[in-house]
Design an enzyme around this catalytic site. Structure first.
Site, PDB file in Angstrom:
ATOM      1  N   PHE A   1       3.916  -7.789  -3.430  1.00 52.53           N
ATOM      2  CA  PHE A   1       5.212  -8.194  -3.989  1.00 52.53           C
ATOM      3  C   PHE A   1       6.545  -7.251  -3.604  1.00 52.53           C
ATOM      4  O   PHE A   1       6.402  -6.196  -3.866  1.00 52.53           O
ATOM      5  CB  PHE A   1       5.405  -8.333  -5.427  1.00 52.53           C
ATOM      6  CG  PHE A   1       6.746  -8.897  -5.987  1.00 52.53           C
ATOM      7  CD1 PHE A   1       6.953 -10.401  -6.272  1.00 52.53           C
ATOM      8  CD2 PHE A   1       7.695  -8.076  -6.477  1.00 52.53           C
ATOM      9  CE1 PHE A   1       8.295 -10.536  -6.759  1.00 52.53           C
ATOM     10  CE2 PHE A   1       8.723  -8.351  -6.744  1.00 52.53           C
ATOM     11  CZ  PHE A   1       9.155  -9.591  -7.090  1.00 52.53           C
TER      12      PHE A   1
ATOM     13  N   GLY B   1      10.621  -7.316  -4.448  1.00 52.28           N
ATOM     14  CA  GLY B   1      11.794  -7.995  -5.163  1.00 52.28           C
ATOM     15  C   GLY B   1      12.198  -7.078  -6.220  1.00 52.28           C
ATOM     16  O   GLY B   1      12.150  -5.784  -6.133  1.00 52.28           O
TER      17      GLY B   1
ATOM     18  N   LEU C   1       3.675  -3.201  -4.905  1.00 49.74           N
ATOM     19  CA  LEU C   1       5.097  -3.371  -5.369  1.00 49.74           C
ATOM     20  C   LEU C   1       6.054  -2.727  -4.703  1.00 49.74           C
ATOM     21  O   LEU C   1       6.109  -1.758  -4.613  1.00 49.74           O
ATOM     22  CB  LEU C   1       5.151  -3.163  -6.962  1.00 49.74           C
ATOM     23  CG  LEU C   1       4.169  -3.959  -7.832  1.00 49.74           C
ATOM     24  CD1 LEU C   1       4.602  -3.459  -9.270  1.00 49.74           C
ATOM     25  CD2 LEU C   1       4.592  -5.557  -7.650  1.00 49.74           C
ATOM     26  N   GLU C   2       6.983  -3.607  -3.884  1.00 49.06           N
ATOM     27  CA  GLU C   2       8.048  -2.690  -3.480  1.00 49.06           C
ATOM     28  C   GLU C   2       9.477  -3.377  -4.132  1.00 49.06           C
ATOM     29  O   GLU C   2       9.652  -4.515  -3.901  1.00 49.06           O
ATOM     30  CB  GLU C   2       8.269  -3.181  -2.078  1.00 49.06           C
ATOM     31  CG  GLU C   2       8.921  -2.074  -1.142  1.00 49.06           C
ATOM     32  CD  GLU C   2      10.387  -2.877  -0.957  1.00 49.06           C
ATOM     33  OE1 GLU C   2      11.327  -2.170  -1.866  1.00 49.06           O
ATOM     34  OE2 GLU C   2      10.692  -3.570  -0.346  1.00 49.06           O
ATOM     35  N   LEU C   3       9.940  -2.400  -4.926  1.00 51.53           N
ATOM     36  CA  LEU C   3      10.932  -3.027  -5.960  1.00 51.53           C
ATOM     37  C   LEU C   3      12.399  -2.399  -5.545  1.00 51.53           C
ATOM     38  O   LEU C   3      12.804  -1.967  -4.459  1.00 51.53           O
ATOM     39  CB  LEU C   3      10.355  -2.706  -7.361  1.00 51.53           C
ATOM     40  CG  LEU C   3       8.889  -3.003  -7.762  1.00 51.53           C
ATOM     41  CD1 LEU C   3       8.548  -2.613  -9.041  1.00 51.53           C
ATOM     42  CD2 LEU C   3       9.045  -4.712  -7.411  1.00 51.53           C
TER      43      LEU C   3
END
Length: 497
Positions: free
Chosen positions: A235, A237, A258-260
């Site tokens: 993901f 976002g 996760l790349e947040l």
């Protein structure tokens, strides 16, 4: 692009109607009925509309991916690599078309669209083919063989800010590693995702290897994340949405990458050339009108040079062009949607209410632009660390300057954030910059104005996420490690003795 709930049918000016998804090697009609209008953020005119899917569409896509997974995992590496290069060739043939589409859909200046939105996917598919061909083979150690295997079905959930760049950064290595994919692009910028799916179809991947379902996060995204037949979810976002994805995935104990969010510092050390460092930091911070996770949005300068830095910032920002993203001399276009524009305006108004010193910009659309979701390039100076403009990821053209007294103070300010995605450091010498960069808690640090490098692992510390993308590390994110342990001939494994 701005996507709004559409309850009364498509606007009569809409030019694109998408109500099918790519599932099991063909275009299948959506089971959902909700529609969203896709709007050009520079003109506020509709480009078209798309129909969103529901959980039935997710079930079909996951089932197709699950059925195709064993055969794709057994597909020889040279064949997989050839198909990925075929995708790259299809994207190359449509490069200019995709760049123009993404400029219309996102509002990105055409030069950046050519490089990031149209050019990056070509690189990622070609690079994935190269990497899998040169990946480390099965490795033999005393008493064992170490294998790398695909996870199975990968759910790829991607955002609106760099939709094709971030989609390809997940899809290409996942496919190269032998996984099948279910992709949920952002419903805010959906049109480029259809172009990507068309290119993948034209390249001839086997049915079920790649699937795409359009939908929102709470419905389609949550079902992909929580589906028991999805083995890994990747993901990109906001941190808030990433927590929701991880929560949905937790019950099935699948791997989550996760790349947040980010709130990345640009640390300009004493003795570093001030004007070029500030110019580079401003270009990073305002990239894509500030709608960039890795943007350097906090500029840290020595207190004794604060006044000089403020004057340089005002001069540099005055030279940037905000306007029509299709014009070749435009540096920055509009924000993606009215909702994003209003969110960013709220932060600017908050900064003024707090009494922060406003160097450039403000909350109102530039007077020369009569329509579009534009905002001026805004910089506040001498902002305290407790301000929301320092702590929150604004995701718009709003930067802050903070003053420090010592290098240790600068490092402390740089790390005083829940995020840890990127940073930039400028020094009088490279050794000095590297020494400070090593002390910063971030996944990637740009030294003396270095630019984005797609071969370098990308990902965050702290609330900026888990896992890495790009290059060899991005490929390995989609591979499991298995050990085959052999008996030494004496009835026991060597390690037992």
């Amino acid at each position: 692009m701005h996507a709004n709930e559409h309850d009364t049918g498509p606007d009569h000016r809409a030019t694109v109607h998408k109500d099918t998804f790519y599932v099991n090697g063909r275009w299948a009609p959506s089971h959902g009925t909700r529609q969203v209008v896709v709007t050009d953020p520079a003109t506020e005119e509709p480009l078209g509309y798309v129909t969103l899917g529901d959980v039935t569409d997710v079930e079909a896509a996951v089932d197709a991916a699950r059925q195709a997974a064993p055969g794709w995992a057994r597909t020889p590496v040279p064949e997989r690599a050839a198909l990925l290069r075929a995708v790259a060739a299809e994207l190359t043939a449509r490069h200019d078309e995709i760049a123009q589409l993404e400029t219309a859909e996102i509002g990105t200046p055409i030069g950046l669209s050519r490089r990031a939105h149209a050019g990056s996917p070509i690189h990622f598919f070609g690079s994935a083919a190269h990497l899998i061909e040169r990946a480390e083979p099965d490795r033999t150690i005393p008493g064992a063989t170490i294998l790398r295997e695909p996870y199975g079905v990968v759910g790829a959930i991607t955002p609106w800010s760099y939709p094709l760049h971030q989609s390809a950064a997940k899809i290409a290595p996942a496919l190269a590693a032998g996984n099948t994919v279910v992709h949920k692009p952002s419903e805010v910028t959906p049109l480029g995702a259809y172009a990507l799916a068309e290119a993948i179809h034209s390249a001839g991947l086997p049915p079920g290897v790649f699937n795409m379902v359009m939908g929102d996060g709470p419905t389609v995204g949550a079902r992909i994340a929580g589906h028991p037949d999805v083995d890994l979810v990747s993901f990109t976002g906001s941190t808030r949405a990433g927590i929701q994805v991880a929560t949905a995935a937790a019950a099935t104990v699948k791997k989550v990458s996760l790349e947040l969010g980010g709130k990345s510092p640009a640390v300009i050390l004493p003795g570093a050339p001030l004007e070029p460092a500030l110019r580079q930091a401003l270009r990073s911070g305002f990239l894509n009108s500030g709608q960039t996770g890795m943007a350097l949005t906090r500029i840290l300068v020595e207190r004794g040079r604060l006044a000089e830095a403020e004057a340089i910032v005002q001069e540099v920002v005055a030279g940037f062009v905000v306007g029509d993203p299709s014009a070749p001399d435009t540096d920055y276009g509009p924000l993606v949607s009215r909702a994003q524009q209003e969110t960013v305006q709220g932060y600017i108004r908050r900064g003024r209410k707090e009494g922060l010193r406003l160097l450039t910009g403000g909350p109102d659309r530039p007077a020369a632009l009569s329509r579009g979701y534009y905002l001026p390039l805004t910089v506040f100076s001498d902002v305290p660390s407790h301000s929301a403009l320092v702590t929150d990821e604004i995701f718009g053209p709003v930067l802050v300057i903070q003053a420090y007294d010592t290098v240790d103070d600068a490092v402390g300010l740089a790390n005083r954030t829940p995020y840890g995605l990127c940073a930039g450091v400028w020094g009088a010498t490279r050794a000095e910059a590297v020494a400070v960069a090593r002390r910063i808690r971030a996944g990637q640090v740009f030294i003396d104005g270095a630019g984005f490098n797609p071969r370098v692992p990308f990902g965050g510390y702290k609330r900026s996420g888990t896992g890495r993308e790009h290059g060899r590390y991005g490929l390995e994110e989609f591979q499991q490690v298995k050990g085959l342990v052999f008996d030494d001939g004496a009835g026991r494994a060597p390690a037992d003795g």
